[in-house]
Enzyme design. Sequence first.
Site, short mmCIF file in Angstrom:
data_model
loop_
_atom_site.label_atom_id
_atom_site.label_comp_id
_atom_site.label_asym_id
_atom_site.label_seq_id
_atom_site.Cartn_x
_atom_site.Cartn_y
_atom_site.Cartn_z
N GLU A 1 -24.78 81.61 -52.82
CA GLU A 1 -25.88 80.86 -53.45
C GLU A 1 -25.33 79.71 -54.29
O GLU A 1 -24.39 79.86 -55.05
CB GLU A 1 -26.81 81.74 -54.26
N ASP B 1 -32.82 79.93 -49.48
CA ASP B 1 -34.11 79.35 -49.84
C ASP B 1 -34.81 78.78 -48.61
O ASP B 1 -35.70 77.93 -48.73
CB ASP B 1 -33.91 78.26 -50.91
O1 AHR Z 1 -25.58 78.20 -51.30
C1 AHR Z 1 -25.97 77.24 -50.38
C2 AHR Z 1 -27.47 77.14 -50.29
O2 AHR Z 1 -27.99 76.60 -51.48
C3 AHR Z 1 -28.24 78.39 -50.14
O3 AHR Z 1 -28.23 78.96 -48.85
C4 AHR Z 1 -29.60 77.93 -50.49
O4 AHR Z 1 -30.41 78.99 -50.97
C5 AHR Z 1 -29.37 76.86 -51.53
O5 AHR Z 1 -30.06 75.70 -51.18
#
Ligand code: AHR
Length: 480
Positions: free
Chosen positions: A199, A279
């Site tokens: 994340e 996300d």
């Molecule tokens: O960590 C990279 C990305 O960042 C994740 O997959 C996403 O949730 C956020 O936009």
Amino acid sequence: SLPCDVYAAAGTPCVAAHSMVRALYSSYSGSLYQVQRASDSATADIGLLATGGYANAAAQNSFCAGTTCIITRIYDQSSKHNDLTVEGAGGAGAADVGAPADALPVTVGGHQVYGLEISAGMGYRDNATSGVATNGAAEGMYMVTSGTHVNGSCCFDYGNAETNNKDTGNGHMDAINFGTECWFSPCYGSGPWVQADLENGLFESNLGYSTNSSNTGTGAIPFVTALLKNNGQDHFALKWGNAQSGGLTTTYSGGEPSTSSGYSPMHQEGAIVLGTGGDNSNGSIGSFFEGVMTSGIPTDAADDAVQSNIVSVGYGGATGTTGTLGSASEISLQATTSCCTTDFVRHQNNAGVLSAITSGSSALDKSDATWIVRPGLASSSCVSFESRNYPGDYLRHYNFKIYRQPMDGTTTYRQDATFCPTTGKSGTGTSFASYNYPTKYLRHYNYNLYIASDGGSNAWDSATSWTDDVSWAVSSPWAP
Ligand code: AHR
Ligand code: AHR
């Protein structure tokens, strides 16, 4: 033993086991995935040819005959029933759509089966799982993917993610990422890289960026094993291997990210994502054949045994049928014009071209000039030509020129990639009429490839030697 037998015996049982192509337990006899057809929205479960065996692709072919299907569910073979379904809207992406069920035909264990080909806007998820690590618990995971169908957009992931489809902060994900997106510079070479999506970052080390200059990525190899394990507290490791041969290479093994707070301990939420970021950032593309998540951090010996099993099943092996236009036959297409009888249809830099191939040509050149005959993507009474070394990519025309491109599920793509064989226009060999431009045929002209009519407004429509240029010898494949 199969991957989840191995991990169970090692004391780190699978809590998710997803595969499009085969059983991941020797005792598994249930369904692999569900398809839905466009004609009447009916669904069917696709299972195995035998307990512990391979996918029954013929069942999909008959259920989807005359229409198109998408994949609507990927069953979890573990007792946890963490099935994946088409992902809903998230913090960074509108609701996803299902992947076309016939986009990625591959041979596994000598059987023609279908992988999952993710285009932008596609993804799968389960936000209400059982048994998956949360809040700093240890876990491992691997997937078999492809180095040939990748991009630099966020985020082709498989693994642990947020339960609300939103970015809820550092350490709330623990997923394998595979692609050419370099989040923290430098990344070495041109990728694609196996990274950890923890994340708010795709990590190659505790510092984010790669501290390992020998990790230049997998390159465009057709089948890749990608592996991540994380003890949830103070350690994670990344490995990859060629899923067709050899063992695993560890590209990182060390502490959790120290780039900012939140990763040590981890804060996994236990949802499972496939094909997007946490996300639902869904600009990425990728391929998925099989993958598992474990409870507890597997031993290196167990990982090695899993890789051995993956290699042993023979991903992408030759089909065994050659030199005909029958389904799954491997062929090369040889020009018959007197200029060019040692020249063949190949792809190069994503374009279709005509070039000389001999027994002394490189393995890459031979693979580039080898095609797997598939039922026509727009009509099963015609054919499509899948690239031997780019699974899920086909010859298609675009603005009447020929390219090698990934199948994207659209009607236009299906039609552009469908060719209808007929007796060679010169009286020799076979000619291939374009499905959607039936007066235009696959033709070479100045060593480039087109769909061309016999006389017409484009240079490549020249009537001179048209009948020879559109007549091809369907020959034995150059690739072994
Ligand atoms: O960590 C990279 C990305 O960042 C994740 O997959 C996403 O949730 C956020 O936009
Ligand atoms: O190649 C002719 C047409 O050009 C194709 O059907 C379409 O994809 C593009 O517009």
